[in-house]
Design a protein around this motif. Sequence first.
Motif, short mmCIF file in Angstrom:
data_model
loop_
_atom_site.label_atom_id
_atom_site.label_comp_id
_atom_site.label_asym_id
_atom_site.label_seq_id
_atom_site.Cartn_x
_atom_site.Cartn_y
_atom_site.Cartn_z
N SER A 205 0.85 -1.18 0.00
CA SER A 205 0.00 0.00 0.00
C SER A 205 0.89 1.23 0.00
O SER A 205 1.85 1.32 0.76
N PHE A 206 0.56 2.18 -0.87
CA PHE A 206 1.26 3.47 -0.90
C PHE A 206 0.19 4.52 -1.14
O PHE A 206 -0.17 4.82 -2.28
N GLN A 207 -0.37 5.05 -0.04
CA GLN A 207 -1.56 5.87 -0.13
C GLN A 207 -1.41 7.16 0.67
O GLN A 207 -0.85 7.17 1.77
N VAL A 208 -1.92 8.25 0.10
CA VAL A 208 -2.03 9.53 0.77
C VAL A 208 -3.51 9.92 0.73
O VAL A 208 -4.16 9.81 -0.31
N SER A 209 -4.02 10.36 1.89
CA SER A 209 -5.44 10.70 1.99
C SER A 209 -5.62 12.08 2.57
O SER A 209 -4.73 12.61 3.25
N GLN A 210 -6.78 12.64 2.34
CA GLN A 210 -7.20 13.89 2.96
C GLN A 210 -8.21 13.55 4.06
O GLN A 210 -9.19 12.84 3.82
N VAL A 211 -7.97 14.02 5.29
CA VAL A 211 -8.85 13.70 6.40
C VAL A 211 -9.17 14.98 7.16
O VAL A 211 -8.51 16.00 7.02
#
Length: 710
Positions: A205-211
């Motif tokens: 997994s290589f993920q960037v999210s907005q929270v």
Amino acid sequence: MPRRVNAGSIVTIATTVLATTASLTAAVAPAAANPAPAATLLPAATASAGGSASAAATACDAAAAGFTPVLQLDLPERASYLNETPPYSLDRTAEIGSNFDRVGYCLELNGPDGPQWVWTAMEPFSNDARRIGLPTRPGELVRQRVGDLEVRSNVPSVTSGTGQTGYLEMWPNQYQESASTQVANASPNTFDVDDNPTSPLGYGSFQVSQVGPTRPSNLAAKQVFSINTFTESDNSLLSLGIGTNLGGQPDWTFANNANRYSQRKLTAYVRTALVALTESPQDRQLIPRDTSGGSTVPVAGRVTDSRVKRVQLRVTSNGKTETFTSSSSTFRFTPRIKAGLQEYTFELRASGPGIDRVVARRDGVVSGDVYVVQGQSNAEAAKYSGAANAEESPYLRSYGTSTSNGTISGADRVWHYATGDVTNQSGSVGQWAIRMGRRIVDTYKVPVALFNGAHGGQPINFFQRNDANPDDLTTNYGRLRERLETAGVISQVRGVLWYQGESDNDNASVHVTGFTSLLQDWRSDFGSGIPGGSRYYVYQVRTSPCGNTTAMNLREAQRDLGDTAGVTVLSTNGLSGHDGCHYAYLGGYRDMGDHTFAVLARDLYGGPSAGVAPPNPASVTASGSELTIQLRSTDPLTVDAGSAADFRVEGAAVTVSSVTYQPGGKLVLTLSGPPAGVTGLTYQGHNSAGPWITNATGTGLLAFTLPVTS
């Protein structure tokens, strides 16, 4: 790969320890000892060790102004990069070393929807440039919130802008969709912005999210970009996308869609550092308060770019800012923060001719108190019936994870918000602990950090220290100790709360020997910086719990620890939400948290003492057809009808007919006949609900076995 298993699918993680994180408290990596020559960027044409001389132009070039491209990879349709370095066409990580203060990514896709691109930049989550690319080796795990997130994209579902909060999920492992609850509005039933890495390697997994910046939050969490399946060994197509996947798993897990794109290019960037920090807090860090009611928070380092003429630290809380300035090439500021319900932001700025830049920013720093929770499943205190999420607070913190996997535990070295309903995940502290902590926060207006090291179903030998290597991550003690150590709080633990014994199967001698050894190690390792040292609390377990044979030998031995070991014994009688093994939240873990809070308030915060101590007998005497239990406290008690059934008379064929409380701390038991030959009296309590003998806080009479005297 992720696969369905009962309630969860699995996708997984690695086996060596990630020692570097976004922490500014970590020492600067060796490469920073010889900083790069003063320059805004490294020369674009410098030859790289593992790729071509320069990066190909990207759609993000304008957004990436001021950044240096250091890794570039044309993502294949299929990859099996586990334990291998991906074939980057550009690799300048050796040149960069640790000399950067910001990380950026550009993902470019071209497919049926036309050219798509996204740029995102954030505070660094590692001080080693080799760790900012695809994680392909055991232990390369990042799972944390990041601040000051910048996002720009031509994909409408991605929110462009600066100053956002992000969440990173980067690992070579498989993973489950179960949520850590660190991210507001994430789902425990889908693969999205908050998933749970597990032990097996081989999906990625290589993920960037907005929270949302807070918990709870009314902002929907969503993906910035995702690249998955790059460590899978079965020749699966990569699963990737920009924004949230609306036609499957939100984070593109299982999408296997790489073949729909003719272009799949990932470029990683860094911004060259102007200063090298050697001391500083982390985001959301709790720093133990001292006897002056606050904490000193050092921020120190050295200038690495000759153009910098001034370094300025701004510490802000509740709209007030304190400023510290240095014109030296080395600097060390020592601001004070107050222990209260206020968060502090630390912003470090470097300036000089043509330069004026924020080089580090840390948010949510607080000063408060530290507690450790340890034991087996009733110390884990998972959600069995009823939720404790309403007890969460921005002023309740934790650090790392209590998972039994040493690699995953060792890789999680950042501060989290404390959460009560899940276990073995980042920030999980258990239901009664989070209730106890929330009561401290609300009543005494001080933040609290909770470290839960519990592991269900284990006997006392499982929890012992490896004296040859106290930080051994293959041991339960080592995982907890190393978390406390790297968090900088090991000498400042105010209290240790121990709930264990069910798995010792009423073997009192084994339990007492093991606990005595454990207590000695705790006293050696914890609380040396606290006046008077740490306080230690032992819960007396319930009768016959979870199918184990815990009758009275072990429970009486636990009660005796209050006299022989200098600990405070806590009762679990009086809690009717008991299912014979664990507890519901209402009538169980919530009430346990309240009872514990009352004792801590008395011992550590100057709170009331009346009606707080668990009712504890001192002696039993016989007279006529009565037995009188003299209690150690004169606190009034409530005796429920039917409580007589929980007493057993030894040495005579008589039973207890009734129980009454008399002033002066006496319980008077009326017997069914004369007590001739009576030798002892036992009180066990009972499983589940029923009549109790309780004090003003609802805490039940401790179980006991005592001799009877005339």
